[in-house]
Design a protein around this motif. Sequence first.
Motif, mmCIF file in Angstrom:
data_model
loop_
_atom_site.group_PDB
_atom_site.id
_atom_site.type_symbol
_atom_site.label_atom_id
_atom_site.label_comp_id
_atom_site.label_asym_id
_atom_site.label_seq_id
_atom_site.Cartn_x
_atom_site.Cartn_y
_atom_site.Cartn_z
ATOM 1 N N ASP A 207 0.822 -1.212 0.000
ATOM 2 C CA ASP A 207 0.000 0.000 0.000
ATOM 3 C C ASP A 207 0.856 1.263 0.000
ATOM 4 O OD1 ASP A 207 1.047 0.059 2.534
ATOM 5 O OD2 ASP A 207 -0.866 -0.074 3.587
ATOM 6 N N HIS A 208 2.176 1.090 -0.261
ATOM 7 C CA HIS A 208 3.177 2.166 -0.341
ATOM 8 C C HIS A 208 3.579 2.697 1.032
ATOM 9 C CE1 HIS A 208 1.664 3.349 -4.668
ATOM 10 N NE2 HIS A 208 1.749 2.041 -4.481
ATOM 11 N N LYS A 209 3.063 2.119 2.112
ATOM 12 C CA LYS A 209 3.283 2.666 3.445
ATOM 13 C C LYS A 209 4.316 1.836 4.221
ATOM 14 C CE LYS A 209 0.013 5.860 3.271
ATOM 15 N NZ LYS A 209 -0.692 5.517 2.039
ATOM 16 N N ASN B 255 5.250 7.320 3.698
ATOM 17 C CA ASN B 255 4.787 6.961 2.354
ATOM 18 C C ASN B 255 5.993 6.897 1.425
ATOM 19 O OD1 ASN B 255 3.565 6.607 -0.121
ATOM 20 N ND2 ASN B 255 2.012 8.176 0.192
ATOM 21 N N HIS B 256 6.312 5.689 0.971
ATOM 22 C CA HIS B 256 7.454 5.515 0.061
ATOM 23 C C HIS B 256 7.119 5.966 -1.363
ATOM 24 C CE1 HIS B 256 11.149 3.595 -1.483
ATOM 25 N NE2 HIS B 256 10.414 3.206 -2.501
ATOM 26 N N GLU C 215 3.978 6.706 10.368
ATOM 27 C CA GLU C 215 3.673 6.191 9.030
ATOM 28 C C GLU C 215 4.435 7.007 8.001
ATOM 29 O OE1 GLU C 215 -0.446 5.022 7.763
ATOM 30 O OE2 GLU C 215 -0.164 6.696 6.367
#
Length: 531
Positions: free
Chosen positions: A198-200, A218-219, A216
């Motif tokens: 989920d890109h996280k 976010n990549h 958290e």
Amino acid sequence: MAENKTAIAKTFPVKPKLKPASNKSTPTPESKYWKSFKQPKETPTQTLISSITSLSFSPTQPHDFAATHSATVTIFSAQTLEPKSTIAAFSDTATSAIFRSDGRLLAAGDLSGSVRIFDVKSRVPLRHLRGHSRPVRVVRYPKADKLHLFSGGDDAIVKYWDVTTETQIFDLIGHKDYVRCGDVCPVNDDMFVSGSYDHKIKLWDIRVSSSGSVMEINHGKPVEDVIYLPSGGLIATAGGNSVKIWDVIGGGRLLHSMESHNKTVTSICVGKIGKESGEEAQQYRVLSVSLDGYMKVFDYAKFKITHSMRFPNPLLSIGFSPDCSTRVIGTSNGTLYVGKRKVKENIEGELGEFSGFGAVEEAPKRALRPSYFRYFHRGQNEKPVEGDYLIMRPKKVKVAEHDKLLKKFRHKEALVSALNGKNPENIVAVMEELVARKKLLKCVSNLDTEEIGLLLRFLQRYSTTPRYAGLLMGLAKKVVEMRAEDVRGSEELRGHIRNLKRTVEEEIRLQQSLQEIQGIISPLLRIAARR
């Protein structure tokens, strides 16, 4: 009475024009360090039956390593690099094998959704943790805690387990897609990090697990791997074609994004270099592998790539031993590239105390005296150090035949000798020297029929070469004008002239074609530049 003075001119060999310098740079000490990891000649490259999805080194000596492939975990010996034992008690494909901090137990997940724990020596299954409803993709032991572990899988849940009772303590919910990677904090066993598709990237603290993740990040792409860096304050994440460094203590601030890979980065790990590479000890690097077949070494202190290496297969996993002696890379076709580096042995104390004999003393060295032959050869094998005044022995210059003839002003013989040598660089260098002496055309006029044929063959072969065309095209025109009568009277010379004409016509056609292509491309490039 006037005094006659004769000036003696010193002659030097003619030198061809230098070629453009190559782009190859001098290898750095660090590059030499990483290249020193080589496959031992006596050990063949290991090939397993399927993709190697994970690699893990034991934290204790002798640092054996485990590779997961198919429904099997194979443990390799760190000394011989040969398979040491095989664990095949999985009901489905094995994933994410990891050693406990004492190296005595090994845990691994599988695609059936369970986590199994084995005794490394006996390979006996000790625990079977059931709780995931989908495949387990990541299993990690804390750095010091021997009684717990965490796991994550395609059910998007991270679970924290009590190994002794085979029960889950916490279900850490927050990801919205597959959890594919994770790592434990090197300075605190209560904290770990997980990465998802989920890109996280989520940072968990089991002391406040009821409130969800404590951070958290976010990549920006599906996260394939995440690791803590040794300080515990930074993490590195891999996803898409980039590796990113984040400051956890600073609130998850992005420090740098390394995007030198062309395809998806599949795995990252921490490598360490020492004094042997010319650097200070205990300098860490991030090693990354990708589907493009490249391994990159990234210095996250200076934010630059320090080494790159190409492999023939897509790369899926990488591991680096704690003692800095072994680097292992797993591929999609089951090939295992193991690089072993020779570690310098600590020879201090080799002549130490033997049982019952006490300390062994070294024999005193004999002093060198002028009566010894070795006295006059001392220091010849010593290497110079900074501050030494180095006197080089003059090198003997090797003079070619055409240089000897030029020194004697036998210009025609020098030109013929160079033509017989068939080295175009030397021939052109001799011609340029004759031009400087204003003797080239005179030499051409004195050549006999056989020598003219030799010259025409050379002109036909190299007159259109860009490096020599400026001189040789003009010379070809002069040769045809000056020796026209000889050409008409010899069938062999007429053949050489026909060949020279065809070569020039072909070069003209090629240049015209290139100009047409340039005329087509130039407007397109101007349009692209405006956009």
